[in-house]
Motif scaffolding. Structure first.
Motif, short mmCIF file in Angstrom:
data_model
loop_
_atom_site.label_atom_id
_atom_site.label_comp_id
_atom_site.label_asym_id
_atom_site.label_seq_id
_atom_site.Cartn_x
_atom_site.Cartn_y
_atom_site.Cartn_z
N LEU A 60 125.25 -75.51 11.54
CA LEU A 60 124.11 -76.40 11.39
C LEU A 60 122.81 -75.62 11.52
N ARG A 61 121.87 -75.96 10.67
CA ARG A 61 120.57 -75.31 10.73
C ARG A 61 119.83 -75.70 12.00
N LYS A 62 119.17 -74.73 12.62
CA LYS A 62 118.41 -74.98 13.82
C LYS A 62 117.21 -75.88 13.51
N LYS A 63 116.92 -76.77 14.46
CA LYS A 63 115.79 -77.67 14.30
C LYS A 63 114.53 -77.04 14.90
N LYS B 223 117.58 -78.99 27.03
CA LYS B 223 117.50 -79.87 25.86
C LYS B 223 117.38 -79.06 24.58
N LEU B 224 116.63 -77.98 24.63
CA LEU B 224 116.41 -77.14 23.46
C LEU B 224 117.71 -76.49 23.00
N ILE B 225 118.48 -75.95 23.94
CA ILE B 225 119.73 -75.27 23.59
C ILE B 225 120.79 -76.28 23.16
N GLU B 226 120.97 -77.32 23.94
CA GLU B 226 122.01 -78.31 23.62
C GLU B 226 121.66 -79.13 22.38
N GLY B 227 120.39 -79.23 22.05
CA GLY B 227 119.98 -80.01 20.89
C GLY B 227 119.92 -79.21 19.61
N TYR C 135 118.03 -76.62 18.81
CA TYR C 135 116.68 -76.24 18.40
C TYR C 135 116.55 -74.73 18.40
N THR C 136 115.63 -74.22 17.60
CA THR C 136 115.37 -72.79 17.57
C THR C 136 114.81 -72.33 18.91
N TYR C 137 115.42 -71.31 19.49
CA TYR C 137 114.91 -70.71 20.72
C TYR C 137 114.68 -69.22 20.49
N VAL C 138 113.45 -68.78 20.65
CA VAL C 138 113.12 -67.36 20.56
C VAL C 138 113.46 -66.75 21.92
N ASP C 139 114.44 -65.88 21.92
CA ASP C 139 115.01 -65.37 23.17
C ASP C 139 114.02 -64.47 23.92
N LYS C 140 113.54 -64.98 25.02
CA LYS C 140 112.62 -64.23 25.89
C LYS C 140 113.27 -63.92 27.24
N THR C 141 114.57 -64.13 27.34
CA THR C 141 115.21 -64.04 28.65
C THR C 141 115.30 -62.62 29.20
N TYR D 223 113.71 -65.46 13.73
CA TYR D 223 114.19 -66.75 14.20
C TYR D 223 113.82 -67.92 13.29
N PHE D 224 112.83 -67.75 12.45
CA PHE D 224 112.36 -68.85 11.59
C PHE D 224 112.49 -68.49 10.11
N SER D 225 113.50 -67.73 9.76
CA SER D 225 113.63 -67.26 8.38
C SER D 225 113.75 -68.41 7.38
N GLU D 226 114.54 -69.43 7.72
CA GLU D 226 114.70 -70.56 6.81
C GLU D 226 113.40 -71.36 6.67
N ASP D 227 112.69 -71.51 7.77
CA ASP D 227 111.42 -72.23 7.73
C ASP D 227 110.38 -71.46 6.92
N LEU D 228 110.41 -70.14 7.03
CA LEU D 228 109.51 -69.32 6.22
C LEU D 228 109.79 -69.52 4.74
N LYS D 229 111.07 -69.49 4.37
CA LYS D 229 111.44 -69.66 2.96
C LYS D 229 111.02 -71.03 2.43
N ASP D 230 111.31 -72.07 3.21
CA ASP D 230 110.98 -73.44 2.78
C ASP D 230 109.47 -73.62 2.62
#
Length: 537
Positions: A4-7, A17-21, A23-29, A237-244
């Motif tokens: 599934l595509r990330k929201k 909520k972000l991980i379980e839902g 959603y796109t998470y830019v890993d800063k951990t 992390y936002f490659s699909e959003d960039l293309k769209d």
């Protein structure tokens, strides 16, 4: 198996909520793991809507032992270490504290947060006690029952900043917060880790005077990219959003990134790394429109009132040179100069490092245009006129290539400028940048530039040079205007100044880079403070 595509995480500040839902998470951990491994008490200042609360939420999940949330992230290794252990958490979000009524309500609001935490850990507290006493009891009793505590203090300065225009009340708020936060020092032996965030450092030394000084990582290279998005992260992390989005605009991804860089990139906290504001980036991908998302998301009245009360212009804050010490601790809001206020609020950022000095400037077009609009609204309201009317008239003039309408709009603006109010700003700007303009000429140029930018018109200005290049290039819906402005200090000089402006446009071939551009020469009669002559070249 279908992936599934990330929201897009619009408005999501909860890590779980972000991980379980999905959603796109830019890993800063990696930054969070490093902080836990190398220290115990940290302070981080960042502008609002920059990911502070999400970072606090991520720390919460790490110390709560929610290992499943970190699968595939940098922190997965940390969560699975043999010596890993979870800890009880006292998490305080001071942006949720009630400040609009009175100090009793403020203290009651803080106590309510403590009551909820106490129930979570089966601790009995007495709400009749002051917040500092309850905080002290809470830390000790939770630690004695469940082990050393982790304290996550988000937006530590919010109650104080809410009263920034009322210094006496702000000082009382600071006293309440000082008594509260000093409990962290008093209970050091019961604490495992502390992370404190805020928008500003205004109250840092006043509020934390009784607290062991946190390690301030706000300007460090090591954590310079901890919050915000680098361009590399956006691509990853936002490659699909960039293309769209590129497809929506009918341009390539590279061309889209060029435009995004111009509009949203530029925040810098260490003099090295350039970052995008996460809030603006995410909302841009959602709306697929270059709008001013960050400024319009809150506190507009706060900055509007500050600009109005201090009689500040836009152009005076380009390339402000400050010491690194000033950047680290600009002072309290009562005493810090305007650049200190704007810098801590995120309206100015570090544009470059020069040895022991930083240069401050607007981070990007979004912030510059938003600030320009606020200043323009302040100026326009002096004549009881609506900024929206000015803007619609400007749009009509630019779209219809109506010279007379454009001149009329500019003259209404010039008639609204409180020249005496902005005299001090002009004098400082002229001195600091060694401009060869008179005070009034500076006013004319800077206010016209701020106005067109505030209206959202793409504007390129050369007012910072005296090399004969076009004063102003405007692009509205593909209609390009090249404008040369001259100032005549005597009425009899107007005709000569008009001829000079026309010759400059022709001899300098100003329209060459802009096919089909409309070139116009304008002359402001300083004695009348209006454009009295203009001509399309």
């Amino acid at each position: 198996m279908v992936t599934l595509r990330k929201k897009l995480p619009v408005g999501i500040q909860n890590f779980e909520k972000l991980i379980e839902g999905n959603y796109t998470y830019v890993d800063k951990t990696k930054y969070l793991v490093d902080m836990i491994d190398t220290g115990t008490i940290y302070f981080l200042s960042r502008p609002r809507r920059f990911g502070k609360s999400l970072t606090v939420s991520t720390f919460d999940a790490m110390f709560s032992g929610k290992k499943e949330l970190f699968k595939g992230l940098y922190a997965e290794e940390f969560m699975n270490r043999a010596d890993y252990y979870s800890s009880p958490i006292i998490r305080l979000d001071m942006s949720q504290v009630t400040t609009y009524s009175n100090f009793e309500r403020l203290e009651a609001s803080i106590n309510l947060m403590f009551e909820n935490i106490a129930k979570q850990y089966d601790i009995e507290i007495n709400n009749s006690f002051s917040p500092d006493v309850i905080f002290n009891i809470l830390i000790r009793e939770i630690a004695q029952k469940h082990g050393k505590v982790v304290i996550l203090l988000d937006e530590y300065d919010k109650p104080y900043v809410d009263f920034f225009t009322q210094p006496e009340k702000a000082e009382q708020i600071r006293g309440i917060l000082r008594n509260l936060y000093v409990q962290i020092k008093a209970n050091d032996q019961y604490i495992r880790f502390v992370f404190i965030t805020g928008i500003s450092k205004f109250a840092r030394f006043g509020v934390f005077s009784g607290l062991n000084s946190p390690e301030d990582i706000s300007l460090t290279k090591r954590y310079g990219e901890m919050l915000g998005y680098s361009e590399e992260e956006i691509v990853k992390y936002f490659s699909e959003d960039l293309k769209d989005t590129a497809e929506e605009f009918g341009i390539s991804v590279d061309a889209l990134l060029d435009r995004m860089r111009y509009y949203y990139d530029g925040f810098c906290f260490d003099g090295i790394h350039q970052l995008y504001n996460p809030f603006s980036t995410i909302n841009f991908f959602k709306a697929k429109s270059f709008d001013n998302f960050w400024m319009e998301s809150g506190t507009t009245k706060l900055i509007y009132d500050y600009l109005k009360n201090h009689k500040l212009s836009v152009e005076q804050f380009h390339n402000i040179r400050v010491s690194r010490d000033f950047a680290r601790s600009p002072g309290d809001m009562d005493s810090t100069p305007p650049e200190g206020f704007l810098y801590q609020g995120g309206y100015l950022t570090v544009s470059r490092a020069e040895g022991e000095f930083f240069a401050l400037d607007y981070p990007n077009t979004e912030v510059l245009n938003s600030m320009s609009r606020l200043v323009s609204e302040i100026v326009c309201k002096r004549n009881d006129d609506d900024f929206a009317h000015y803007r619609s008239d400007l749009f009509y003039a630019l779209d219809m290539k109506d010279k007379e309408q454009l001149q009329e709009v500019f003259n209404r603006l010039l008639a609204s400028i409180p020249y005496d109010d902005y005299k001090r700003a002009a004098e400082r700007n002229l001195k600091d940048n060694r401009y060869r303009f008179s005070l009034h000429e500076w006013h004319y140029r800077s206010m016209i530039l701020a106005f067109v930018r505030g209206c959202g018109v793409a504007a390129v200005a050369e007012m910072h040079t005296n090399l004969g290049r076009a004063d102003l290039v405007l692009d509205y819906l593909g209609n390009v205007w090249v404008i040369e402005i001259k100032v005549a200090f005597k009425p009899e000089d107007v005709s000569a100044k008009l001829a000079e402006a026309k010759a400059q446009i022709i001899d300098g071939n100003y329209t060459a880079p802009y096919p089909n551009a409309t070139a116009i020469a304008m002359v402001i009669d300083d004695t009348k403070r209006e454009i009295t002559e203009s001509e399309i070249v």
